[in-house]
Design a protein around this motif. Structure first.
Motif, mmCIF file in Angstrom:
data_model
loop_
_atom_site.group_PDB
_atom_site.id
_atom_site.type_symbol
_atom_site.label_atom_id
_atom_site.label_comp_id
_atom_site.label_asym_id
_atom_site.label_seq_id
_atom_site.Cartn_x
_atom_site.Cartn_y
_atom_site.Cartn_z
ATOM 1 N N ASP A 278 0.837 -1.201 0.000
ATOM 2 C CA ASP A 278 0.000 0.000 0.000
ATOM 3 C C ASP A 278 0.872 1.252 0.000
ATOM 4 O OD1 ASP A 278 1.034 -0.318 2.505
ATOM 5 O OD2 ASP A 278 -0.854 -0.019 3.584
ATOM 6 N N ASP A 279 2.199 1.059 -0.110
ATOM 7 C CA ASP A 279 3.109 2.213 -0.076
ATOM 8 C C ASP A 279 3.890 2.339 -1.385
ATOM 9 O OD1 ASP A 279 4.561 4.385 0.983
ATOM 10 O OD2 ASP A 279 6.208 3.035 1.493
ATOM 11 N N PRO A 280 3.551 3.362 -2.201
ATOM 12 C CA PRO A 280 4.238 3.507 -3.493
ATOM 13 C C PRO A 280 5.750 3.711 -3.330
ATOM 14 C CG PRO A 280 2.372 5.037 -3.307
ATOM 15 C CD PRO A 280 2.544 4.424 -1.965
ATOM 16 N N ALA A 281 6.150 4.383 -2.254
ATOM 17 C CA ALA A 281 7.580 4.628 -2.056
ATOM 18 C C ALA A 281 8.335 3.315 -1.853
ATOM 19 C CB ALA A 281 7.787 5.557 -0.852
ATOM 20 N N LEU A 282 7.736 2.400 -1.099
ATOM 21 C CA LEU A 282 8.366 1.081 -0.880
ATOM 22 C C LEU A 282 8.507 0.342 -2.208
ATOM 23 C CD1 LEU A 282 7.539 -2.223 -0.188
ATOM 24 C CD2 LEU A 282 9.472 -1.135 0.973
ATOM 25 N N ILE A 283 7.455 0.393 -3.007
ATOM 26 C CA ILE A 283 7.492 -0.286 -4.307
ATOM 27 C C ILE A 283 8.626 0.286 -5.163
ATOM 28 C CG2 ILE A 283 6.227 -0.570 -6.485
ATOM 29 C CD1 ILE A 283 3.670 -0.878 -4.844
ATOM 30 N N GLU A 284 8.738 1.592 -5.140
ATOM 31 C CA GLU A 284 9.795 2.272 -5.881
ATOM 32 C C GLU A 284 11.182 1.795 -5.411
ATOM 33 O OE1 GLU A 284 9.445 4.337 -8.369
ATOM 34 O OE2 GLU A 284 11.634 4.591 -8.496
ATOM 35 N N ARG A 285 11.357 1.738 -4.116
ATOM 36 C CA ARG A 285 12.664 1.338 -3.568
ATOM 37 C C ARG A 285 12.967 -0.130 -3.858
ATOM 38 N NH1 ARG A 285 11.252 4.860 0.846
ATOM 39 N NH2 ARG A 285 10.523 3.095 2.055
ATOM 40 N N VAL A 286 11.935 -0.977 -3.810
ATOM 41 C CA VAL A 286 12.142 -2.400 -4.134
ATOM 42 C C VAL A 286 12.563 -2.546 -5.596
ATOM 43 C CG1 VAL A 286 11.008 -4.645 -4.421
ATOM 44 C CG2 VAL A 286 10.603 -3.308 -2.353
ATOM 45 N N GLY A 287 11.930 -1.743 -6.461
ATOM 46 C CA GLY A 287 12.286 -1.768 -7.883
ATOM 47 C C GLY A 287 13.764 -1.460 -8.096
ATOM 48 N N ARG A 288 14.248 -0.451 -7.379
ATOM 49 C CA ARG A 288 15.664 -0.085 -7.518
ATOM 50 C C ARG A 288 16.580 -1.165 -6.952
ATOM 51 N NH1 ARG A 288 14.070 5.336 -6.196
ATOM 52 N NH2 ARG A 288 14.763 5.039 -4.055
ATOM 53 N N ALA A 289 16.166 -1.723 -5.799
ATOM 54 C CA ALA A 289 16.989 -2.772 -5.175
ATOM 55 C C ALA A 289 17.060 -4.013 -6.072
ATOM 56 C CB ALA A 289 16.421 -3.135 -3.802
ATOM 57 N N LEU A 290 15.962 -4.318 -6.735
ATOM 58 C CA LEU A 290 15.950 -5.463 -7.661
ATOM 59 C C LEU A 290 17.009 -5.278 -8.739
ATOM 60 C CD1 LEU A 290 12.148 -6.103 -8.344
ATOM 61 C CD2 LEU A 290 13.772 -7.762 -7.413
ATOM 62 N N GLU A 291 17.018 -4.104 -9.343
ATOM 63 C CA GLU A 291 17.948 -3.828 -10.432
ATOM 64 C C GLU A 291 19.396 -3.981 -9.957
ATOM 65 O OE1 GLU A 291 18.622 -3.918 -13.820
ATOM 66 O OE2 GLU A 291 16.476 -3.861 -13.443
#
Lengths: 436, 436
Positions: A278-291
């Motif tokens: 439910d947190d867009p910021a977390l999703i954003e950070r996970v996306g970067r960590a994945l890369e």
């Protein structure tokens, strides 16, 4: 990894997101598997030799692993790996033992004792894949509960390596479960469809088994489905590509979440991973960590393919995340939530659940104690992971005294009459008259 | 009924005796069932109406049974039958409740808690046949454990009668299990392949179910097999024609044994019954009693057809009888022995066991308390009868503290490395570093 806003998706799009990417079974897989199964049934050992040559690139004199190969395997392993296998086996045994069903008896009427007794399945066949990697952990996950159940014969098949030997860690794990020591069981160097055929029908010293267990690729899964379709042999569950669903809140650690998503994604190109937050910021950070983390992985290519069919989903609320999860029924469910324990009540369907930030799914794969052979593809809605019960049958028993027959016989006779089954009724009334 | 001396049979003859007479599935059954399933999936309600007209001879406005039909059904039943249904439901509930699995937790290491939790399967579909006879007892055998499991939605399908109503005893039994009162479940007047299709895919107000239960004829069984093959819906077990195996000693009552054999034989022409005894005189007397009792049966014709494919077998010893029985793995096993209780240890595979002279198999069919939905065709080697567990999923859970990760994380990392799964290893080591 695809990012979506759940609230903006129409029902068809939502269904598409939750559909497993596993390729629809090609008809030629079905046909080829059927032909191979038939071939092993008819030609036996000759067919097995041919397939070993063709698919494993080896010419084997015999398929069964002998005492000397077990010994060489144990000697060749680093002590730290032997210890890890022993350690994992111990915890798996502790957890599985405590969950074993017990016999029980109830007097349902005076003189009517009903019971449930338990028996080990006589002969079980375990399949331990070694395609992209040998899986000693799977040998433990199947071998430990088989031993706890007390199965008389335990057969384990695993593909041979290019030099004709079996993977030493798999052999060490099998030996740790007592497989190899049983008079009619043992470890056989057979992989794929031919292994399933050998265990289903019996061939080349592999005895025909009552029930087959274990994960495998699409070919193995189709072979298990086909041999069990007629009912002559049972299977543990419909298996499929591995998958994880993570529900994370704003406080979750993006690097941990990314690492968990990748540890499923590296299994295979058709694995699926989902993150719901439910947190867009977390999703954003996970996306970067994945890369970031992806670049360091030896199996980066496989993981990237899996991520292409996977989703980062922004949900409106955690309740919505649980609703989606229960509908998807993931094999693995990680609750990266501040109050994960309190949220467990919301979980209705999943194979195995991991609570909080310190329970990576990889612990369950290896050594927390739970089983890693779990329902995939949504089967967690109606089926459970492997346990000792998977290696047992429960048999009901009734012992009836004449006074017990007098008590409940008239009820049975009445129902038999209502169903028009006169012979059923007479089997009861004949005795009632004799006892009177 | 055929008489044989086991000692005089060669292996091929022995196998022939123990082969179920159920006709090999005709390819046209497979094809017809596939076409009907597809038809219901595509055309929904229109297809269901058409099949009801064709197979049940009725034109129905709607398939769901309404409150008024439930009430009329209850009013129309003789009180003694209502009491019998209530009475049976009570005993079935008592036995099943005591055998329910429980949640448990184990600390497999300090800071590592592993658990098993239980959840009801969300939506289950029960099939209650009414071909040659309506089976209110089957409604109880499925409805009682579904209620104990706590399933949210329970759907029950049973064929309509010629006047468009459902069998009142089946409705009364369904209501006794709380079916009809659930907001999204209910009883639907649908039979055969079309009922299975409706419950698997959803149609005409019947919601798509997660798992389907219940016995049926060859068509229903094939339909269950096909809808479950893809893994989208689960089924209880491979079902087939009913069967009984009786082991009797010289002291057994021939009339009782004959009555038990006939109560299975009357189920259908492809039912199989076997008597194994070490006493030729007992076999002789059972043969005479069969002839005598047969003449009085309304379903004599069906029973005679079943007996034509059945055997009276003279064995050399009771141990031989148990060896044969364990290989055959009968749905029902009657031990008409003087010391039946002491012999129970020899039973390795059977659906349900009846001890002694006063436990006719018909008691288990109706009201001893055990379940009558049992594995047939030898599936008792690897599968159990229906219980509350059939309506639940077991989910494992792990909750790990940082100290728990420190304790078992290195073991997981070592195994991940051995399996070449680097992302698995990192999901663990990343946290180990963060926690340090």
């Amino acid at each position: 990894m695809n990012r979506v806003e759940w609230a903006r998706l129409d029902p068809a799009q939502r269904e598409a997101v939750l559909t497993r990417p596993a390729a629809a079974q090609a008809p030629e897989v079905t046909r080829t598997v059927a032909a191979m199964l038939d071939d092993v049934r008819v030609r036996g050992e000759a067919a097995l030799r041919e397939y070993a040559r063709r698919f494993d690139g080896v010419d084997l004199d015999g398929f069964q692993v002998g005492e000397d190969e077990f010994e060489r395997a144990a000697d060749s392993l680093p002590p730290v790996l032997r210890d890890a296998i022993d350690d994992a086996a111990g915890r798996i045994e502790r957890f599985h033992r405590d969950g074993m069903a017990v016999a029980y008896a109830v007097d349902t009427a005076d003189g009517v004792r009903c019971e449930r007794i338990l028996r080990p399945i006589g002969r079980v066949g375990l399949y331990v894949p070694a395609g992209s990697a040998p899986l000693p952990s799977t040998a433990l996950m199947l071998g430990v509960p088989a031993r706890l159940a007390g199965c008389r014969d335990v057969v384990l098949c695993t593909p041979p390596r290019a030099d004709g030997s079996a993977d030493p860690a798999v052999l060490y794990a099998a030996a740790a479960c007592g497989i190899g020591g049983t008079p009619r069981g043992g470890v056989f160097k057979l992989g794929g469809v031919q292994a399933i055929a050998a265990m289903a029908y019996g061939a080349a010293g592999v005895p025909a088994c009552d029930k087959l267990f274990g994960p495998g690729n699409g070919w193995v899964t189709e072979a298990k489905r086909q041999v069990s379709a007629g009912g002559a042999v049972g299977i543990d569950m419909p298996a499929g590509p591995s998958e994880v669903l993570v529900i994370a809140d704003a406080g979750a650690n993006p690097a941990f979440v990314a690492a968990d998503l990748l540890s499923q994604a590296e299994h295979g190109p058709d694995s699926q991973v989902l993150l719901l937050s439910d947190d867009p910021a977390l999703i954003e950070r996970v996306g970067r960590a994945l890369e970031q983390q992806l670049k360091a992985l030896p199996r980066e290519g496989i993981a990237r393919q899996a991520l292409a069919g996977s989703y980062l989903i922004h949900v409106e609320s955690l309740q919505q995340a649980f609703d989606i999860s229960n509908r998807y029924a993931p094999e693995h469910l990680i609750l990266a939530l501040r109050d994960a324990r309190a949220q467990l009540d919301r979980v209705q369907a999943a194979g195995s659940v991991f609570l909080g930030d310190w329970a990576p799914e990889a612990l369950g794969d290896y050594c927390s104690g739970t089983n890693h052979v779990l329902p995939t593809a949504g089967a967690a809605r109606y089926c459970s992971g492997v346990s000792v019960a998977s290696f047992q049958v429960a048999i009901t028993v009734q012992e009836v005294q004449p006074r017990g027959l007098a008590a409940i016989g008239p009820c049975a006779a009445e129902l038999a009459a209502a169903e028009g089954l006169e012979a059923h009724r007479r089997a009861v009334t004949l005795r009632l008259e004799a006892a009177a």
